[in-house]
Design a protein around this motif. Structure first.
Motif, PDB file in Angstrom:
ATOM      1  N   ILE A 188       1.004  -1.170   0.164  1.00  0.00           N
ATOM      2  CA  ILE A 188      -0.065   0.150  -0.003  1.00  0.00           C
ATOM      3  C   ILE A 188       0.802   1.148  -0.191  1.00  0.00           C
ATOM      4  N   SER A 189       1.789   1.392   0.469  1.00  0.00           N
ATOM      5  CA  SER A 189       2.871   2.343   0.862  1.00  0.00           C
ATOM      6  C   SER A 189       3.867   2.307  -0.006  1.00  0.00           C
ATOM      7  N   SER A 190       3.837   1.658  -1.113  1.00  0.00           N
ATOM      8  CA  SER A 190       4.940   1.648  -2.126  1.00  0.00           C
ATOM      9  C   SER A 190       4.421   2.357  -3.512  1.00  0.00           C
ATOM     10  N   ARG A 191       5.140   2.241  -4.532  1.00  0.00           N
ATOM     11  CA  ARG A 191       4.843   2.818  -5.671  1.00  0.00           C
ATOM     12  C   ARG A 191       4.075   1.957  -6.467  1.00  0.00           C
ATOM     13  N   SER A 192       3.978   0.509  -6.067  1.00  0.00           N
ATOM     14  CA  SER A 192       3.449  -0.381  -6.835  1.00  0.00           C
ATOM     15  C   SER A 192       2.218  -0.005  -7.711  1.00  0.00           C
ATOM     16  N   ARG A 193       1.959  -0.372  -9.190  1.00  0.00           N
ATOM     17  CA  ARG A 193       0.647  -0.025  -9.706  1.00  0.00           C
ATOM     18  C   ARG A 193      -0.146  -1.425  -9.532  1.00  0.00           C
ATOM     19  N   ASN A 194       0.233  -2.527  -8.926  1.00  0.00           N
ATOM     20  CA  ASN A 194      -0.597  -3.748  -8.939  1.00  0.00           C
ATOM     21  C   ASN A 194      -1.862  -3.473  -8.761  1.00  0.00           C
ATOM     22  N   LYS A 195      -2.682  -3.997  -9.722  1.00  0.00           N
ATOM     23  CA  LYS A 195      -4.159  -3.818  -9.670  1.00  0.00           C
ATOM     24  C   LYS A 195      -4.868  -4.193  -8.180  1.00  0.00           C
ATOM     25  N   LYS A 196      -4.346  -5.258  -7.422  1.00  0.00           N
ATOM     26  CA  LYS A 196      -4.810  -5.532  -6.323  1.00  0.00           C
ATOM     27  C   LYS A 196      -4.799  -4.620  -5.037  1.00  0.00           C
ATOM     28  N   VAL A 197      -3.683  -3.628  -5.179  1.00  0.00           N
ATOM     29  CA  VAL A 197      -3.621  -2.879  -4.225  1.00  0.00           C
ATOM     30  C   VAL A 197      -4.365  -1.545  -4.424  1.00  0.00           C
ATOM     31  N   VAL A 198      -4.744  -1.261  -5.531  1.00  0.00           N
ATOM     32  CA  VAL A 198      -5.480   0.095  -5.885  1.00  0.00           C
ATOM     33  C   VAL A 198      -6.699   0.337  -4.708  1.00  0.00           C
ATOM     34  N   PRO A 202      -1.057  16.328   0.993  1.00  0.00           N
ATOM     35  CA  PRO A 202       0.290  16.079   0.653  1.00  0.00           C
ATOM     36  C   PRO A 202       0.941  15.264   1.710  1.00  0.00           C
ATOM     37  N   GLU A 203       0.664  15.117   2.826  1.00  0.00           N
ATOM     38  CA  GLU A 203       1.158  14.084   3.649  1.00  0.00           C
ATOM     39  C   GLU A 203       0.743  12.636   3.410  1.00  0.00           C
ATOM     40  N   ILE A 204      -0.628  12.586   3.127  1.00  0.00           N
ATOM     41  CA  ILE A 204      -1.153  11.381   2.846  1.00  0.00           C
ATOM     42  C   ILE A 204      -0.449  10.700   1.534  1.00  0.00           C
ATOM     43  N   GLY A 205      -0.280  11.697   0.291  1.00  0.00           N
ATOM     44  CA  GLY A 205       0.456  11.268  -0.573  1.00  0.00           C
ATOM     45  C   GLY A 205       1.802  10.589  -0.246  1.00  0.00           C
ATOM     46  N   LYS A 206       2.464  11.376   0.388  1.00  0.00           N
ATOM     47  CA  LYS A 206       3.689  10.714   0.895  1.00  0.00           C
ATOM     48  C   LYS A 206       3.707   9.427   1.628  1.00  0.00           C
ATOM     49  N   ILE A 207       2.770   9.162   2.401  1.00  0.00           N
ATOM     50  CA  ILE A 207       2.909   7.980   2.930  1.00  0.00           C
ATOM     51  C   ILE A 207       2.480   6.775   2.226  1.00  0.00           C
ATOM     52  N   VAL A 208       1.430   7.238   0.950  1.00  0.00           N
ATOM     53  CA  VAL A 208       1.207   5.667   0.348  1.00  0.00           C
ATOM     54  C   VAL A 208       2.048   6.004  -1.088  1.00  0.00           C
ATOM     55  N   GLY A 209       3.247   5.867  -0.881  1.00  0.00           N
ATOM     56  CA  GLY A 209       4.263   5.657  -1.925  1.00  0.00           C
ATOM     57  C   GLY A 209       4.768   6.913  -2.716  1.00  0.00           C
ATOM     58  N   GLY A 210       4.809   8.285  -1.943  1.00  0.00           N
ATOM     59  CA  GLY A 210       5.384   9.197  -2.271  1.00  0.00           C
ATOM     60  C   GLY A 210       4.596   9.894  -3.640  1.00  0.00           C
ATOM     61  N   ARG A 211       3.066   9.862  -3.630  1.00  0.00           N
ATOM     62  CA  ARG A 211       2.207  10.284  -4.476  1.00  0.00           C
ATOM     63  C   ARG A 211       2.058  11.629  -4.411  1.00  0.00           C
ATOM     64  N   ASP A 212       1.483  12.104  -5.618  1.00  0.00           N
ATOM     65  CA  ASP A 212       1.139  13.500  -5.518  1.00  0.00           C
ATOM     66  C   ASP A 212      -0.174  13.804  -4.583  1.00  0.00           C
ATOM     67  N   HIS A 213      -0.103  15.048  -4.298  1.00  0.00           N
ATOM     68  CA  HIS A 213      -1.337  15.363  -3.301  1.00  0.00           C
ATOM     69  C   HIS A 213      -2.685  15.220  -4.157  1.00  0.00           C
ATOM     70  N   SER A 214      -2.533  15.662  -5.538  1.00  0.00           N
ATOM     71  CA  SER A 214      -3.999  15.294  -6.207  1.00  0.00           C
ATOM     72  C   SER A 214      -4.276  13.944  -6.240  1.00  0.00           C
ATOM     73  N   THR A 215      -3.412  13.106  -6.300  1.00  0.00           N
ATOM     74  CA  THR A 215      -3.787  11.592  -6.403  1.00  0.00           C
ATOM     75  C   THR A 215      -4.580  11.187  -5.085  1.00  0.00           C
ATOM     76  N   ALA A 216      -4.032  11.860  -4.098  1.00  0.00           N
ATOM     77  CA  ALA A 216      -4.707  11.548  -2.704  1.00  0.00           C
ATOM     78  C   ALA A 216      -6.096  12.120  -2.568  1.00  0.00           C
ATOM     79  N   ILE A 217      -6.197  13.305  -3.452  1.00  0.00           N
ATOM     80  CA  ILE A 217      -7.659  14.049  -3.062  1.00  0.00           C
ATOM     81  C   ILE A 217      -8.655  13.131  -4.131  1.00  0.00           C
ATOM     82  N   TYR A 218      -7.962  12.902  -5.133  1.00  0.00           N
ATOM     83  CA  TYR A 218      -8.812  11.978  -6.166  1.00  0.00           C
ATOM     84  C   TYR A 218      -9.283  10.728  -5.313  1.00  0.00           C
TER      85      TYR A 218
END
Ligand code: ADP
Ligand code: MG
Length: 465
Positions: A391-401, A420-436
């Protein structure tokens, strides 16, 4: 016959035996987080998380542990504990150094434990523990239905409610009910063959049988049973092969009118990736849930346990515990154990102020307060049967989406982290990913009952975790 046994298997066998021979609270308190490190001559070295566990294992449980080890490795005659964690899975193989003859004798004299060495036994141990009975089960509005259903099953096994499916959160009496029901059936029908097994152990045994090309024998031994209790069937999540084999065993028994008892920490429809045919079987008999006990029932439970243990506490202490430990009965029992152990050693009567000190870390309120991102992610991962690191990696594996989106939603909702904090925790993602992700889940739960239930369930887990 398996000629070799790893330290890991050995310790698993010991734990499996301990688990059914002592109370769950005792088991969790002293055996959780332990592992076997290595065999040194005639000694088994055990890793334990802290000094208390070391003292208890080396003193109070030494004899029991050694007796259990000897069923698998007779040459062991002592144990020692080291504090620490096993760095990784132990790979060491212990060659069985005792002669075959000797092993045979062991097999005949050892009663309960078939699990590692005695794989060829034609009957399986029932794994039942008499300490679980209907008599010492306190009934309140939280478990009335489940209790009544189990009683009905015990009176007429295989008739009305088959299977019985008991579900509810951690530490609320599911194992107790499954065991008590099996015990009661056995008491009425002493020649019946019963077996209680956790789904996790079942899956491991099955895997073992498959590896050793013994799947058929494995299945045959199960379908001979008259009463089968499978505990924690949510463990089937994500295990296709186990589901398949389990289904066939289930079907054979069911068709033959044998009683099946199942427990799960969640309703069948919330077990991810459970095959439809299994889900409909699980829901095809009697479904009963167990909930959290109310204050009055918690007091009754404390009083029952005190009586069993021949110990007394002032009413104000009983009140205090019942009011402050409300998430589950296992924790309540854990607190009582701690108190009793402490005061038996001291030989003085407990006073409230000391109890307040002693139970600080066990209070339900305090447990809720230490909700951390890690805990949230662990709970989500456990629920969906993925690794927290995924969950907290960059993996794009479908089962962790989905698990990742749910984690994001909960991180925002439960502990108010910024995007932004959440994005960081879940694999260094952008804050917009977290919002989405947050918006997606927020919207989805308004229409999707199953997801809403899943979230409720995971939330409960934070506390019980
Ligand atoms: P679960 O399997 O649901 O996680 P358990 O059955 O292991 O929970 O219960 C945890 C502990 O609480 C056990 O020691 C059990 O005997 C005790 N317990 C649970 N419910 C009751 C009850 N209604 N009355 C007495 N003891 C209970
Ligand atoms: Mg249980």
């Amino acid at each position: 016959m398996n000629e070799q046994i790893t330290t890991k298997e050995l310790w698993e066998a010991v734990l499996a035996e301990m688990e059914v021979s002592i109370s769950e609270a005792t088991f969790v308190t002293w055996f959780k987080g332990t592992s076997a490190k290595e065999v040194q001559g005639e000694k088994l070295v055990i890793m334990v998380p802290n000094v208390f566990a070391r003292d208890w294992l080396e003193n109070k449980f030494r004899k029991k542990i050694i007796a259990s080890i000897q069923k698998h490795l007779p040459q062991i005659n002592s144990i020692s504990c080291e504090i620490g964690e096993m760095p990784s899975e132990p790979k060491e193989i212990i060659k069985e150094t005792f002669p075959k003859e000797n092993r045979k004798r062991q097999k005949q004299s050892g009663q309960q434990s078939d699990y590692v060495v005695n794989k060829n036994l034609s009957t399986l141990p029932n794994n039942l523990n008499e300490r679980y009975s209907f008599d010492n089960f306190v009934v309140g509005s939280h478990n009335e239905l489940a209790f009544a259903a189990c009683k009905a099953v015990a009176n007429e096994p295989g008739k009305n409610y088959n299977p019985i499916f008991v579900y509810g959160g951690v530490g609320l009496g599911k194992t107790h009910l499954l065991q008590a029901t099996s015990n009661a059936i056995l008491a009425n029908n002493p020649s019946s063959k019963a077996r209680y097994i956790s789904m996790e152990r079942f899956a491991n045994e099955l895997l073992d049988a498959l590896e050793n090309k013994k799947a058929k024998e494995f299945k045959n031994r199960y379908i001979q049973m008259d009463i089968l209790a499978f505990d924690d069937v949510q463990f089937l999540a994500g295990k296709e092969k186990t589901q398949e084999e389990f289904f066939h065993i289930f079907e054979s028994l069911y068709q033959a009118g044998k009683q099946l008892l199942l427990s799960s920490d969640r309703p069948a429809k919330s077990i991810p990736t459970l095959e439809d045919r299994l889900r409909s079987r699980f829901e095809g008999g009697m479904i009963a849930d167990v909930n959290k006990p109310d204050l009055e029932t918690r007091m009754a439970i404390i009083n029952t346990k005190l009586k069993e243990r021949n110990f007394s506490l002032d009413l104000e202490i009983v009140n205090y515990l019942a009011e402050n430990i409300y998430h589950n009965i296992r924790e309540l029992e854990g607190a009582l154990n701690k108190i009793i152990v402490n005061y038996q050693l001291r030989n003085t009567q407990p006073v409230l102020t000391e109890i307040i000190d002693m139970t600080q870390d066990m209070l339900s309120m305090n447990r809720q307060k230490d909700l951390t991102p890690k805990r949230i992610i662990n709970s989500v991962a456990e629920f969906y049967d993925v690794k927290p690191e995924e969950i907290s990696s960059r993996s794009r594996n479908k089962k962790v989406v989905k698990p990742r989106q749910v984690s994001i939603y909960l991180l925002r909702n439960e502990i108010d982290l910024s995007f932004p904090e959440i994005g960081k925790i879940v694999g260094g993602r952008d804050h917009s990913t977290a919002i989405y992700a947050f918006e997606k889940i927020s919207e989805e739960i308004t229409t999707n009952d199953i997801l809403r239930n899943q979230l409720k369930f995971i939330r409960d887990k934070f506390i019980d975790y």
